[in-house]
Enzyme design. Structure first.
Site, PDB file in Angstrom:
ATOM      1  N   SER A 158       0.839  -1.189   0.000  1.00 61.90           N
ATOM      2  CA  SER A 158       0.000   0.000   0.000  1.00 61.90           C
ATOM      3  C   SER A 158       0.881   1.248   0.000  1.00 61.90           C
ATOM      4  O   SER A 158       1.731   1.393  -0.869  1.00 61.90           O
ATOM      5  CB  SER A 158      -0.975  -0.045   1.181  1.00 61.90           C
ATOM      6  N   ASP A 254      -9.332  -3.496  -5.713  1.00 61.35           N
ATOM      7  CA  ASP A 254      -8.457  -2.523  -5.055  1.00 61.35           C
ATOM      8  C   ASP A 254      -8.438  -1.245  -5.891  1.00 61.35           C
ATOM      9  O   ASP A 254      -8.285  -1.312  -7.111  1.00 61.35           O
ATOM     10  CB  ASP A 254      -7.048  -3.115  -4.951  1.00 61.35           C
ATOM     11  N   HIS A 284      -8.466  -4.375  -0.981  1.00 68.58           N
ATOM     12  CA  HIS A 284      -7.182  -3.830  -0.548  1.00 68.58           C
ATOM     13  C   HIS A 284      -6.742  -4.459   0.783  1.00 68.58           C
ATOM     14  O   HIS A 284      -7.480  -4.449   1.762  1.00 68.58           O
ATOM     15  CB  HIS A 284      -7.304  -2.315  -0.388  1.00 68.58           C
TER      16      HIS A 284
END
Length: 319
Positions: A158, A254, A284
């Site tokens: 991320s 995502d 995600h």
């Protein structure tokens, strides 16, 4: 979105609460996230853990790092600079303690996890410079740590994936430590938030397009209204040549899906050896939030295997 979620993840997804991170509630959200995701830190018997603060250049505050090592080393071992996620605005060393211990236990390596400064209190470039400081420290202290610098990797997911990509660009452009392998998982690399997946993923229970834009506004601060530097948003880079071999994956639910696919395409066109996996029905951070299900186990096993092969390749570059 619920009917698109992978069946193994659906029960967890249905029970999730909405995520709303703003400047006003950021401190409260950090506390809640740390409590939820850190839990009681459990130490593996074969992993030794220590902490220290390392000096930063140019009068910046010292950087906190946590070092994870095998209790017994047989010769120099690989090293991973680990950069935690959290949208540049939340996250901590503690939240990803178990992940770092797992890397040491399965890969017989040293992991250095970076407690970089967070936005909005510390906008770009504070976070990425802290991470680069940790990379330089790791390389300079290779003998003390017992690591093999030919097997040096950078890894994060991320925002940590975005910082991984940025640190690799910085190391190349500043002629810094040579990185043998980078693993920026579902990386946060494009502040423009204009690709289709950013608008497609709006469910507030997971990281989504609107939250993504708020996080970028906090991270970039005065840079938000202008073209972001490539070390803030690596998808802005024009040149991807001579970056380290790369592994990444992402779920198709995502918001970073399309920027990750574009990043992989550009690396490949630049001649960078790149492996990429797209997991259907996965949101995600799925493998971190729901690690016990088969699709998460598969994603974890695949990236652990990629680390092993990368370290073998770095140790024997002619094979």
């Amino acid at each position: 979105m619920e009917n698109r979620v992978h069946p193994e993840l659906r029960t967890f997804f249905s029970a999730m609460e909405d995520l709303h991170l703003t400047r006003e509630n950021i401190a409260q959200s950090r506390g809640a996230m740390n409590e939820m995701l850190s839990g009681d830190e459990v130490k593996m018997e074969n992993v030794m853990i220590s902490e220290r603060f390392i000096a930063s250049p140019n009068g910046a505050p010292d950087v906190r790092i946590r070092i994870y090592e095998p209790v017994e080393k047989y010769g120099a071992v690989p090293a991973i600079l680990y950069i935690h996620g959290g949208g540049f605005i939340i996250g901590s060393i503690e939240m990803f303690d178990a992940s770092c211990q797992m890397l040491v236990a399965q890969l017989d390596c040293v992991v250095v996890s970076v407690g970089y400064r967070l936005a909005p209190e510390h906008p770009y470039p504070a976070g990425v410079e802290d991470c680069y400081t940790a990379l330089e420290w790791l390389a300079a202290n290779a003998s003390e740590l017992g690591i093999d610098l030919t097997r040096l990797a950078v890894h994060g997911a991320s925002a940590g994936g975005g910082l991984t990509a940025a640190v690799s660009l910085l190391a190349r452009d500043r002629k810094g430590p040579k990185i043998a392998f980078q693993m920026p998982l579902y990386p946060m690399i494009d502040n423009r938030c204009i690709l289709p997946s950013n608008d497609e993923i709006t469910d507030a229970r997971v990281w989504n397009g609107p939250q993504n834009q708020r996080a970028w506004e906090m991270y970039l601060g005065p840079h938000y209204a202008s073209e972001a530097p490539i070390y803030a948003a690596p998808l802005h880079a024009d040149d991807y040549a001579n970056l380290p071999p790369t592994y990444t994956f992402i779920g198709n639910l995502d918001p970073f899906r399309d920027e990750t696919i574009e990043y992989v395409a550009r690396l490949t066109k630049a001649g960078v050896p790149t492996e990429f996996h797209l997991y259907p029905g996965c949101f995600h951070g799925f493998e971190h939030m729901v690690p016990q299900v088969e699709i998460s186990q598969r994603a974890i096993a695949n990236y652990m295997y990629a680390f092993k092969k990368a370290f073998e390749k770095a140790a024997s570059p002619t094979t």
